[in-house]
Design an enzyme around this catalytic site. Structure first.
Site, PDB file in Angstrom:
ATOM      1  N   HIS A  46      30.123  17.994  -6.103  1.00  0.00           N
ATOM      2  CA  HIS A  46      30.099  16.736  -5.316  1.00  0.00           C
ATOM      3  C   HIS A  46      31.078  16.760  -4.147  1.00  0.00           C
ATOM      4  O   HIS A  46      31.037  15.884  -3.278  1.00  0.00           O
ATOM      5  CB  HIS A  46      30.442  15.540  -6.214  1.00  0.00           C
ATOM      6  CG  HIS A  46      29.468  15.329  -7.333  1.00  0.00           C
ATOM      7  ND1 HIS A  46      28.124  15.133  -7.116  1.00  0.00           N
ATOM      8  CD2 HIS A  46      29.640  15.303  -8.688  1.00  0.00           C
ATOM      9  CE1 HIS A  46      27.509  14.986  -8.293  1.00  0.00           C
ATOM     10  NE2 HIS A  46      28.411  15.096  -9.260  1.00  0.00           N
TER      11      HIS A  46
HETATM   12  N1  Q9C Z   1      27.298   6.106 -15.146  1.00  0.00           N
HETATM   13  C1  Q9C Z   1      29.988  15.813 -12.483  1.00  0.00           C
HETATM   14  O1  Q9C Z   1      29.234  15.835 -13.435  1.00  0.00           O
HETATM   15  N2  Q9C Z   1      30.180   8.560 -12.606  1.00  0.00           N
HETATM   16  N3  Q9C Z   1      30.363  14.663 -11.924  1.00  0.00           N
HETATM   17  C2  Q9C Z   1      28.851   8.097 -12.597  1.00  0.00           C
HETATM   18  C3  Q9C Z   1      27.334   6.589 -13.798  1.00  0.00           C
HETATM   19  C4  Q9C Z   1      30.496   9.744 -11.858  1.00  0.00           C
HETATM   20  C5  Q9C Z   1      29.866  13.416 -12.422  1.00  0.00           C
HETATM   21  C6  Q9C Z   1      28.745   6.822 -13.335  1.00  0.00           C
HETATM   22  C7  Q9C Z   1      29.963  10.991 -12.476  1.00  0.00           C
HETATM   23  C8  Q9C Z   1      30.471  12.226 -11.787  1.00  0.00           C
HETATM   24  C9  Q9C Z   1      30.534  17.077 -11.937  1.00  0.00           C
HETATM   25 ZN    ZN Z   2      27.230  16.169 -13.517  1.00  0.00          ZN
END
Ligand code: Q9C
Ligand code: ZN
Length: 669
Positions: free
Chosen positions: A135
């Site tokens: 990200h």
């Molecule tokens: N329930 C990786 O897996 N939060 N990042 C989302 C939705 C952020 C994930 C909330 C998730 C980041 C590398």
């Molecule tokens: Zn992820």
């Protein structure tokens, strides 16, 4: 040569210092759980373990701005309140005084892995890292990611090794928008990502995660987004995405290196993904990628927050990277409607850019992008995960790895064959009495010489069926291949094989007494026209182009094979099979998947010297050689395949590719 595992325990030294339910799942135990799993199964011990070093600031500069790097560097001396305040400037990010160190180690680990693979120290490998990377953007941390490990690794591979085609497969359940932005207009990096999308209602809520986004300028067609619009996607959905989208494009692209953004939040039980793919699915996805780029795969951990499935999935991937057979995929091999719609939408968006998709969709596909489906209620997957994971573990432990890996059985002893290391030449034969008893069924066809070959084959087959031998290659005497196949089939069935897949190449007629009871799936690939005699007796012409051959393997053979779920696979090269060495190797390599590596390849004598070594190599777990330049299938090849598939689709659901969204008249789900 082998598999590298790159790690540094300092990467467990960053953690959330305040209350934040969104960020608390990104915890140090993720790494220790994965590593413990690898150690307990003896997998870590089989890898070349490399200790990660911090990436240099110059290396970070391949993707990030000096100002952003300086900002992250300054977090080392901030106190908790200051860290918290800074974290709030980004979406779903936390900083810790050790973040800079860990994030530099994470990048360094990815770079070391690329170096180890591209210098030929290892075939492939996995970097177990925190924080994740996909990200992260030029000037921004995002979604737990600080530096973009995989993007920097791709830039490094281009810069230091002059690579011109790199494939990034992002199977994390979130969209790696950071990677997408970085390579948006770059045709040398093909970025494929599937992600939970729910028509834009899932984090990070971006329009640009949708399928119609394909890249900018020169990079058009080199960004491939497969948005999942419902939760609960499982093994069949992931497999269909690989067979009908990723792999056709990947073969056409012909990468020199495959980087995997290996997030396991796409596995069952994960609170973020809410998907249903079981850990073995990642063994199969890995195995399918191993036929690309000469097997040069560098996987870098991204997400994965349910420790049990994270650790099991990591083990499945590493086991496959090491060349071990894949455990069978359980569950109904039927992709869901929503998955088919997603697959269709990405195919439609990408078809202008890829010849391989034009082949798949055929000449007349003008399905317009349709309306969205209403959301289904979210289903809880955590309890379901526990149920699915414990029997799985039993299965993994109860199924012992055969003591002998790959065996070659030749009728003519001492043929000048240099066998690859680790592959055994079979000395023994089955007893003359037993062999004659089997041969009596086909008396006229077995002469002395063919009987000697059959004795060897029966001995090898016995080893495979009783679990002593994993797989093998055997020679059949000239003109006796068809009769030998009949004996092998009967021997398998009488030994209690539930389902036998028989892929027969060349002029090999289906045994006359072969029952149509679903125990044997007979697929003949030969010079003649396509024919569906029944859902289990199928014949198709051998395509004359690389494009046609790949469509046949990805679009027909593998969907049938995975749908059938055989416990043994028989691959036969008979008279006038017409296969090139690389084609035979690719076919054998992918046919290891559906039956957990239990495959017997029989080759007619006149081809054996040419094919035995290559086949033994791939059955032993090595990557097949490249097929050569991609040539578009001929209209006749495309038509034959489409007609065949249309007839078989009602029974074999993994064949389905075209599922345009329901039109305005269809009932609402
Ligand atoms: N329930 C990786 O897996 N939060 N990042 C989302 C939705 C952020 C994930 C909330 C998730 C980041 C590398
Ligand atoms: Zn992820």
């Amino acid at each position: 040569m082998g598999t590298a595992l790159v790690y540094h325990e300092d990467m467990t030294a960053t953690r959330l210092l305040w209350d934040d339910p969104e960020c608390e799942i990104e915890c140090p135990e993720r790494l220790t759980a994965a590593l413990d799993g690898l150690r307990q199964r003896g997998l870590q011990q089989r890898c070349l373990c490399l200790t990660a070093c911090e990436a240099s600031e110059e290396e970070l500069g391949l993707v990030h701005s000096p100002e952003y790097v300086a900002l992250v560097r300054r977090t080392q001396t901030l106190d908790k309140e200051e860290l918290q305040a800074l974290s709030k400037q980004f979406d779903a990010v936390y900083f810790h005084p050790n973040t800079f160190h860990c994030a530099r180690l994470a990048v360094g680990a990815a770079l070391q892995l690329v170096d180890a693979v591209l210098t030929g120290t290892v075939h492939n490998g996995l970097a177990l890292v925190r924080p994740p990377g996909h990200h992260s953007q030029k000037e921004a941390a995002n979604g737990f990611c600080v530096f973009n490990n995989v993007a920097i690794a791709a830039k490094h591979a281009k810069q230091k090794y002059g690579l011109q085609r790199i494939l990034i497969v992002d199977w994390d359940i979130h969209h790696g928008q950071g990677i997408q932005y970085i390579f948006d207009d770059d045709p040398s990096v093909l970025y494929f990502s599937w992600h939970r999308y729910e028509h834009g209602r899932f984090w990070p809520f971006l329009q640009e995660s949708d399928a119609h986004v394909t890249g900018q300028g020169q990079g058009q067609g080199f960004t491939v987004n497969l948005p999942w619009n419902q939760v609960g996607m499982g093994n069949a959905d992931y497999l269909a995405a690989f067979l009908h989208v990723l792999l056709p494009l990947a073969f056409e692209f012909d990468p020199e290196l495959v980087l995997v953004s290996a997030g396991f939040d796409s596995a069952i039980g994960d609170p973020e993904g809410q998907m249903r793919a079981t850990p073995e699915c990642f063994a199969h996805l890995t195995q399918l990628l191993q036929v690309l780029a000469g097997g040069r795969i560098c996987a870098v951990l991204e997400g994965g927050y349910y420790l049990e499935s994270l650790s099991q999935s990591v083990c499945m991937m590493v086991q496959t990277l090491l060349g071990d057979p894949t455990p069978p995929l359980l569950g109904l091999m039927v992709p869901c409607q929503s998955a088919l719609e997603s697959i269709h939408s990405v195919q439609t968006a990408q078809v202008p850019h890829w010849t391989s998709l034009q082949q798949i969709l055929g000449p007349s596909t003008h399905s317009p992008e349709g309306k969205s489906l209403p959301l289904l209620a979210e289903s809880p997957t955590c309890e379901a995960a526990e149920d699915a994971l414990s029997p799985l573990q039993d299965e993994v432990y109860l199924r012992p790895t055969p003591p002998i890996c790959t065996v070659v059985a030749l009728a003519v002893p001492g043929a000048a064959l240099a066998l690859p290391p680790g592959v055994l030449l079979q000395e023994e034969s089955a007893s003359r009495e037993e062999t004659e008893a089997w041969a009596r069924l086909h008396k006229s066809l077995f002469q002395d010489e063919s009987l000697a070959a059959l004795r060897k084959i029966l001995c090898l087959l016995g080893g495979i069926l009783n679990g002593q031998v994993r797989n093998g290659v055997a020679a059949t005497a000239a003109l006796a291949t068809a009769a030998t196949l009949e004996v092998i089939i009967q021997r398998c069935l009488s030994h209690g094989a539930q389902r036998l897949l028989c892929v027969a190449l060349g002029q090999l007629d289906r045994p006359l007494d072969l029952a149509d009871d679903g125990r044997v799936l007979w697929l003949n690939i030969r010079g003649k026209e396509a024919a569906v005699e029944s859902m289990f007796h199928i014949s198709t012409p051998l395509p004359q182009t690389t494009g046609g051959f790949l469509s046949c393997i990805l679009g027909l053979v593998l969907p049938l094979a995975y749908g059938f779920q055989p416990d043994v696979v028989l691959m036969a090269l008979g008279p006038a099979h017409g296969l090139q060495k690389a084609q035979a190797a690719l076919l054998a390599s992918v046919l290891r998947g559906p039956a957990g590596g239990r495959i017997l390849a029989v080759v007619e004598e006149e081809s054996i010297l040419q094919f035995a070594r290559t086949l033994a190599q791939v059955l032993h777990g090595e990557a097949p050689p490249s097929l050569g330049p991609f040539l578009m299938a001929s209209p006749e090849e495309i038509q034959a395949l489409m007609l065949l598939k249309a007839q078989l689709e009602p029974r074999w659901k993994l064949l389905q590719v075209a599922a345009p969204p329901p039109g305005p008249c269809s009932p609402i789900a």
